[in-house]
Design an enzyme around this catalytic site. Structure first.
Site, PDB file in Angstrom:
ATOM      1  N   CYS A 188     -19.996  24.557  -2.332  1.00  0.00           N
ATOM      2  CA  CYS A 188     -18.925  24.275  -3.301  1.00  0.00           C
ATOM      3  C   CYS A 188     -17.550  24.501  -2.674  1.00  0.00           C
ATOM      4  O   CYS A 188     -17.280  25.567  -2.139  1.00  0.00           O
ATOM      5  CB  CYS A 188     -19.105  25.168  -4.524  1.00  0.00           C
ATOM      6  SG  CYS A 188     -17.692  25.134  -5.641  1.00  0.00           S
TER       7      CYS A 188
ATOM      8  N   CYS B 291     -15.620  27.569  -4.562  1.00  0.00           N
ATOM      9  CA  CYS B 291     -16.079  28.958  -4.570  1.00  0.00           C
ATOM     10  C   CYS B 291     -15.200  29.808  -3.633  1.00  0.00           C
ATOM     11  O   CYS B 291     -14.687  29.306  -2.623  1.00  0.00           O
ATOM     12  CB  CYS B 291     -17.546  29.050  -4.142  1.00  0.00           C
ATOM     13  SG  CYS B 291     -18.706  28.794  -5.505  1.00  0.00           S
TER      14      CYS B 291
ATOM     15  N   HIS C  71     -19.453  30.530  -9.907  1.00  0.00           N
ATOM     16  CA  HIS C  71     -19.751  29.098  -9.886  1.00  0.00           C
ATOM     17  C   HIS C  71     -20.530  28.622 -11.124  1.00  0.00           C
ATOM     18  O   HIS C  71     -20.426  27.461 -11.528  1.00  0.00           O
ATOM     19  CB  HIS C  71     -20.558  28.804  -8.619  1.00  0.00           C
ATOM     20  CG  HIS C  71     -20.863  27.359  -8.401  1.00  0.00           C
ATOM     21  ND1 HIS C  71     -19.953  26.494  -7.820  1.00  0.00           N
ATOM     22  CD2 HIS C  71     -21.964  26.620  -8.679  1.00  0.00           C
ATOM     23  CE1 HIS C  71     -20.500  25.278  -7.756  1.00  0.00           C
ATOM     24  NE2 HIS C  71     -21.718  25.327  -8.265  1.00  0.00           N
TER      25      HIS C  71
ATOM     26  N   ASN D 241     -11.857  17.945 -16.752  1.00  0.00           N
ATOM     27  CA  ASN D 241     -12.992  17.038 -16.903  1.00  0.00           C
ATOM     28  C   ASN D 241     -14.235  17.879 -16.724  1.00  0.00           C
ATOM     29  O   ASN D 241     -14.411  18.504 -15.680  1.00  0.00           O
ATOM     30  CB  ASN D 241     -12.996  15.955 -15.831  1.00  0.00           C
ATOM     31  CG  ASN D 241     -11.877  14.975 -16.025  1.00  0.00           C
ATOM     32  OD1 ASN D 241     -11.473  14.701 -17.153  1.00  0.00           O
ATOM     33  ND2 ASN D 241     -11.358  14.446 -14.933  1.00  0.00           N
TER      34      ASN D 241
ATOM     35  N   SER E 268     -16.428  16.121 -10.337  1.00  0.00           N
ATOM     36  CA  SER E 268     -17.147  16.076  -9.074  1.00  0.00           C
ATOM     37  C   SER E 268     -17.774  17.419  -8.735  1.00  0.00           C
ATOM     38  O   SER E 268     -18.551  17.518  -7.795  1.00  0.00           O
ATOM     39  CB  SER E 268     -16.190  15.654  -7.964  1.00  0.00           C
ATOM     40  OG  SER E 268     -15.046  16.497  -7.965  1.00  0.00           O
TER      41      SER E 268
ATOM     42  N   HIS F 164     -18.118  23.827 -10.715  1.00  0.00           N
ATOM     43  CA  HIS F 164     -17.375  25.100 -10.691  1.00  0.00           C
ATOM     44  C   HIS F 164     -16.313  25.091 -11.806  1.00  0.00           C
ATOM     45  O   HIS F 164     -15.620  24.090 -11.972  1.00  0.00           O
ATOM     46  CB  HIS F 164     -16.717  25.279  -9.317  1.00  0.00           C
ATOM     47  CG  HIS F 164     -16.260  26.684  -9.092  1.00  0.00           C
ATOM     48  ND1 HIS F 164     -16.921  27.556  -8.255  1.00  0.00           N
ATOM     49  CD2 HIS F 164     -15.232  27.382  -9.626  1.00  0.00           C
ATOM     50  CE1 HIS F 164     -16.302  28.729  -8.277  1.00  0.00           C
ATOM     51  NE2 HIS F 164     -15.275  28.644  -9.108  1.00  0.00           N
TER      52      HIS F 164
ATOM     53  N   HIS G 131     -13.220  24.859 -13.479  1.00  0.00           N
ATOM     54  CA  HIS G 131     -11.858  24.584 -13.029  1.00  0.00           C
ATOM     55  C   HIS G 131     -11.247  23.457 -13.845  1.00  0.00           C
ATOM     56  O   HIS G 131     -11.954  22.705 -14.510  1.00  0.00           O
ATOM     57  CB  HIS G 131     -11.847  24.181 -11.548  1.00  0.00           C
ATOM     58  CG  HIS G 131     -12.383  22.802 -11.288  1.00  0.00           C
ATOM     59  ND1 HIS G 131     -13.721  22.477 -11.364  1.00  0.00           N
ATOM     60  CD2 HIS G 131     -11.738  21.642 -10.964  1.00  0.00           C
ATOM     61  CE1 HIS G 131     -13.884  21.184 -11.083  1.00  0.00           C
ATOM     62  NE2 HIS G 131     -12.701  20.654 -10.847  1.00  0.00           N
TER      63      HIS G 131
ATOM     64  N   GLN H   6      -7.352  20.859 -13.966  1.00  0.00           N
ATOM     65  CA  GLN H   6      -6.324  20.264 -13.118  1.00  0.00           C
ATOM     66  C   GLN H   6      -4.980  20.277 -13.827  1.00  0.00           C
ATOM     67  O   GLN H   6      -4.912  20.344 -15.054  1.00  0.00           O
ATOM     68  CB  GLN H   6      -6.710  18.825 -12.772  1.00  0.00           C
ATOM     69  CG  GLN H   6      -8.081  18.746 -12.129  1.00  0.00           C
ATOM     70  CD  GLN H   6      -8.356  17.359 -11.586  1.00  0.00           C
ATOM     71  OE1 GLN H   6      -7.567  16.836 -10.805  1.00  0.00           O
ATOM     72  NE2 GLN H   6      -9.450  16.766 -11.996  1.00  0.00           N
TER      73      GLN H   6
HETATM   74 ZN   LIG Z   1     -18.223  27.005  -6.848  1.00  0.00          ZN
END
Ligand SMILES: [Zn+2]
Ligand SMILES: [Zn+2]
Ligand SMILES: [Zn+2]
Length: 348
Positions: A50, A53, A114, A154, A162, A165, A167, A169
């Site tokens: 990843c 990570c 993760h 997203n 994609s 993890h 997260h 934007q």
């Molecule tokens: Zn990750």
């Protein structure tokens, strides 16, 4: 179940100034289209492959620090860049219009683990994410050439994410993008005509009706909007008239963390899956103008329709004519109201 809307009709979206077609009887039709895969939750707290990570190398070559909380960084493959060359050639025709577009794209990791998602993080873990969003809005929005800060996430491969993890934007632009620009005009128009804020009036109408409210806390209301396009679309609105996150009190930041936790958990429990969505915050533009018309809110646009594997497509008439939905917003709100706030997949 609410029966009064069980006929074909169209509804007005005053925030976007557009219509949506509601066809409740279509939920009866047999399904012969794509049946997707149920999204199996990932169990590993760390994935050596990843790029988000802690401690891992990203594709661009940078190495992530061993971060323990949130971690913001500039996107290695940014769609927008701070520098954009001037367009010197005069267009052949005014119909062939182009402009330089400057901006900044950042990524914000919510947590080093993760395997987590907002739904499986605690309120106490989400609160620093709210603080980071606020800080990013202030910092980036404070640049004199940035007119809009779009914070979004997203979630899930179905929405094009994609990487699982946790997260989101932050894309910021030297212009106000189309969606918030349209909402600026609509809110300004409502304020000019009535002397009131559009979303303050809307939340009051929904609280009076009660039909589409999923839940409320002291500071936010989660509503399946009357004009929802996506099956389980939700509008999360501050109860106080606030334009952007920096105006929140400490209690309101906690209130947003609480509302995000509860809403995403209800989403996941609806079909026992990590519920995919695009979500994002709409806040006052940072273009230096007076934006007393702006009322802070988040949109959640999840694609799932009937199960963890059957999604809604925006094709055909929806691309060429107008958006259309099958289940009524009232039914969707009822489903989300009865969905549990105890996550189906508890943390060890
Ligand atoms: Zn990750
Ligand atoms: Zn308001
Ligand atoms: Zn909006």
């Amino acid at each position: 179940m609410e029966k009064k809307w069980q006929f074909v009709h169209r509804r007005w979206n005053p925030l976007r100034q557009s219509w949506v077609l509601v066809s409740p009887h279509r939920t009866q039709r047999p399904w012969q289209g794509e049946v997707g895969q149920k999204a199996a939750p990932s169990g590993a707290s760390y994935d050596p492959q990843c790029y988000l990570c802690p401690g891992n190398k990203r594709a661009g070559g940078a190495v992530n620090p061993a971060y323990e909380g949130v971690f913001p960084f500039v996107n290695d493959y940014a769609a927008l860049l701070p520098d954009s060359p001037a367009l010197d050639k005069a267009p052949v025709s005014p119909l062939l219009k182009a402009e330089p577009a400057r901006g900044l794209c950042k990524v914000l990791c919510y947590h080093p683990d993760h395997s987590l998602t907002l739904a499986r993080m605690t309120r106490e873990e989400i609160r620093p994410v709210v603080d980071a969003w606020t800080q990013q809005y202030l910092e980036i929005g404070g640049l004199d050439w940035i007119q809009y800060v779009q914070i979004f996430e997203n979630r899930g491969a179905m929405m094009g994410a994609s990487n699982p993890h946790p997260h989101g934007q932050i894309w910021s632009t030297g212009f106000v993008p189309d969606e918030p620009a349209a909402e600026t005009l609509a809110q300004r128009d409502h304020l000019a005509r009535t002397g009131h804020c559009l979303l303050c009036d809307y939340v009051e109408a929904e609280r009076t009706s009660g039909e589409r409210i999923v839940f409320e806390n002291e500071h936010f209301a989660a509503i399946v909007p009357f004009w929802a396009v996506w099956p389980f679309e939700v509008l999360l609105v501050s109860r106080r008239h606030l334009g952007a996150m920096p105006e929140f009190t400490e209690a309101e930041r906690d209130g947003l963390a609480d509302a995000l936790k509860r809403l995403t958990t209800r989403f996941d429990n609806l079909f026992d899956t990590s519920f995919p969505y695009t979500m994002g915050f709409h806040q006052s533009p940072t273009d230096g103008g007076d934006h007393s018309e702006w009322h802070f809110h988040a949109h959640f646009y999840p694609p799932l329709l009937r199960s963890a594997t059957v999604r809604k497509f925006m094709v055909g008439f929806e691309m060429l004519g107008m958006p259309q939905r099958d289940i009524t917003p009232e039914d969707a709100a009822q489903r989300l109201r009865t969905s549990s706030e105890e996550h189906f997949w508890p943390r060890a």
